[in-house]
Design an enzyme around this catalytic site. Structure first.
Site, PDB file in Angstrom:
ATOM      1  N   HIS A  17     -41.416  30.817 -30.717  1.00 18.96           N
ATOM      2  CA  HIS A  17     -42.891  30.825 -30.650  1.00 18.96           C
ATOM      3  C   HIS A  17     -43.368  31.964 -29.747  1.00 18.96           C
ATOM      4  O   HIS A  17     -44.303  32.698 -30.104  1.00 18.96           O
ATOM      5  CB  HIS A  17     -43.423  29.507 -30.079  1.00 18.96           C
ATOM      6  N   LYS A  41     -46.757  12.585 -36.719  1.00 18.70           N
ATOM      7  CA  LYS A  41     -45.452  13.260 -36.583  1.00 18.70           C
ATOM      8  C   LYS A  41     -44.628  12.685 -35.432  1.00 18.70           C
ATOM      9  O   LYS A  41     -43.516  13.133 -35.203  1.00 18.70           O
ATOM     10  CB  LYS A  41     -45.676  14.764 -36.347  1.00 18.70           C
ATOM     11  N   ARG A  94     -39.005  32.407 -40.425  1.00 16.49           N
ATOM     12  CA  ARG A  94     -37.610  32.559 -40.019  1.00 16.49           C
ATOM     13  C   ARG A  94     -36.795  32.968 -41.235  1.00 16.49           C
ATOM     14  O   ARG A  94     -36.714  34.137 -41.562  1.00 16.49           O
ATOM     15  CB  ARG A  94     -37.079  31.249 -39.419  1.00 16.49           C
ATOM     16  N   SER A 132     -38.276  23.804 -33.081  1.00 21.87           N
ATOM     17  CA  SER A 132     -38.506  22.753 -32.086  1.00 21.87           C
ATOM     18  C   SER A 132     -37.623  21.549 -32.395  1.00 21.87           C
ATOM     19  O   SER A 132     -37.025  20.955 -31.497  1.00 21.87           O
ATOM     20  CB  SER A 132     -39.978  22.329 -32.108  1.00 21.87           C
TER      21      SER A 132
HETATM   22  P1  ADP Z   1     -45.528  23.566 -37.716  1.00 24.54           P
HETATM   23  O1  ADP Z   1     -45.229  22.100 -37.545  1.00 24.54           O
HETATM   24  O2  ADP Z   1     -46.944  23.873 -38.078  1.00 24.54           O
HETATM   25  O3  ADP Z   1     -44.541  24.328 -38.561  1.00 24.54           O
HETATM   26  P2  ADP Z   1     -44.198  24.732 -35.446  1.00 24.54           P
HETATM   27  O4  ADP Z   1     -44.512  24.532 -34.008  1.00 24.54           O
HETATM   28  O5  ADP Z   1     -42.875  24.222 -35.930  1.00 24.54           O
HETATM   29  O6  ADP Z   1     -45.407  24.118 -36.232  1.00 24.54           O
HETATM   30  O7  ADP Z   1     -44.294  26.271 -35.791  1.00 24.54           O
HETATM   31  C1  ADP Z   1     -45.466  27.006 -35.599  1.00 24.54           C
HETATM   32  C2  ADP Z   1     -45.270  28.381 -36.206  1.00 24.54           C
HETATM   33  O8  ADP Z   1     -44.267  29.081 -35.488  1.00 24.54           O
HETATM   34  C3  ADP Z   1     -44.793  28.341 -37.665  1.00 24.54           C
HETATM   35  O9  ADP Z   1     -45.397  29.396 -38.372  1.00 24.54           O
HETATM   36  C4  ADP Z   1     -43.317  28.567 -37.551  1.00 24.54           C
HETATM   37  O10 ADP Z   1     -42.799  29.164 -38.723  1.00 24.54           O
HETATM   38  C5  ADP Z   1     -43.291  29.539 -36.374  1.00 24.54           C
HETATM   39  N1  ADP Z   1     -41.995  29.526 -35.718  1.00 24.54           N
HETATM   40  C6  ADP Z   1     -41.425  28.516 -35.026  1.00 24.54           C
HETATM   41  N2  ADP Z   1     -40.212  28.874 -34.559  1.00 24.54           N
HETATM   42  C7  ADP Z   1     -39.998  30.148 -34.978  1.00 24.54           C
HETATM   43  C8  ADP Z   1     -38.936  31.088 -34.839  1.00 24.54           C
HETATM   44  N3  ADP Z   1     -37.818  30.770 -34.200  1.00 24.54           N
HETATM   45  N4  ADP Z   1     -39.080  32.299 -35.398  1.00 24.54           N
HETATM   46  C9  ADP Z   1     -40.203  32.612 -36.081  1.00 24.54           C
HETATM   47  N5  ADP Z   1     -41.257  31.781 -36.253  1.00 24.54           N
HETATM   48  C10 ADP Z   1     -41.155  30.565 -35.711  1.00 24.54           C
END
Ligand code: ADP
Length: 165
Positions: A17, A41, A94, A132
């Protein structure tokens, strides 16, 4: 004024993030990190805890002169973007596996509000497998997550799960 939102669950925030946040900063005048309040969630951290954590780890990102705000929202992402006067949604991608879901969301959001554009950024490849969910799973089983999440987040997870150091 170019304002974007970076919406997500951030439960908890990871170095992936932070990497996306850092890459988005030169592109906009203001970024709002928008934490989705979605109790369905069953998140590990409350929205307030996630907001606080993000504020505390933000100094880890290199920033020129982009304004960074942290906020929470529930409901439609495009409604939050509109309400915030943002014209862009930043999302991270990713692996190819993210693409299908993100494409569906981006196209739906465009249909809901054609004035809000979604932009995708790729994090450094060293974070390409960091999510996460995976961080929580590994941490709960006693695995090492150092270097993949900020130290403060690791500390908060330890406190939350009362795992001895
Ligand atoms: P959501 O539940 O909306 O997917 P997340 O907190 O999991 O929320 O992710 C928020 C954003 O950050 C998403 O666009 C996700 O693809 C991006 N993201 C999370 N981890 C990574 C990572 N390691 N590399 C690139 N983008 C990431």
């Amino acid at each position: 004024m170019r304002r974007a939102i970076f919406p997500g669950s951030f439960d908890p925030p990871t170095n992936g993030h932070l990497d996306i946040i850092e890459r988005s900063l030169p592109l906009f005048d203001e970024i709002i990190i928008a934490i989705l309040n979605n109790p369905d969630k069953h998140p590990l951290f409350t929205v307030e805890e996630r907001c606080d954590m993000i504020r505390e780890i933000l100094p880890l990102v290199k920033n020129g002169k982009c304004e960074i705000r942290v906020d929470s929202f529930s409901g439609l992402t495009v409604d939050f973007a509109k309400k915030s006067n943002a014209t862009a949604i930043v999302r991270g991608i990713r692996a190819v596996s993210d693409y299908e879901y993100e494409l569906r969301m981006a196209l739906m959001n465009r249909r809901l509000d054609p004035e809000v554009e979604t932009g995708f950024l790729m994090a450094d490849e060293e974070y390409s497998y960091v999510s996460s969910t995976l961080m929580k799973q590994v941490f709960m089983l006693g695995g090492r997550v150092a270097g993949l999440i900020p130290e403060l987040v690791e500390k908060r997870m330890r406190e939350k799960l009362s795992t001895p150091e």
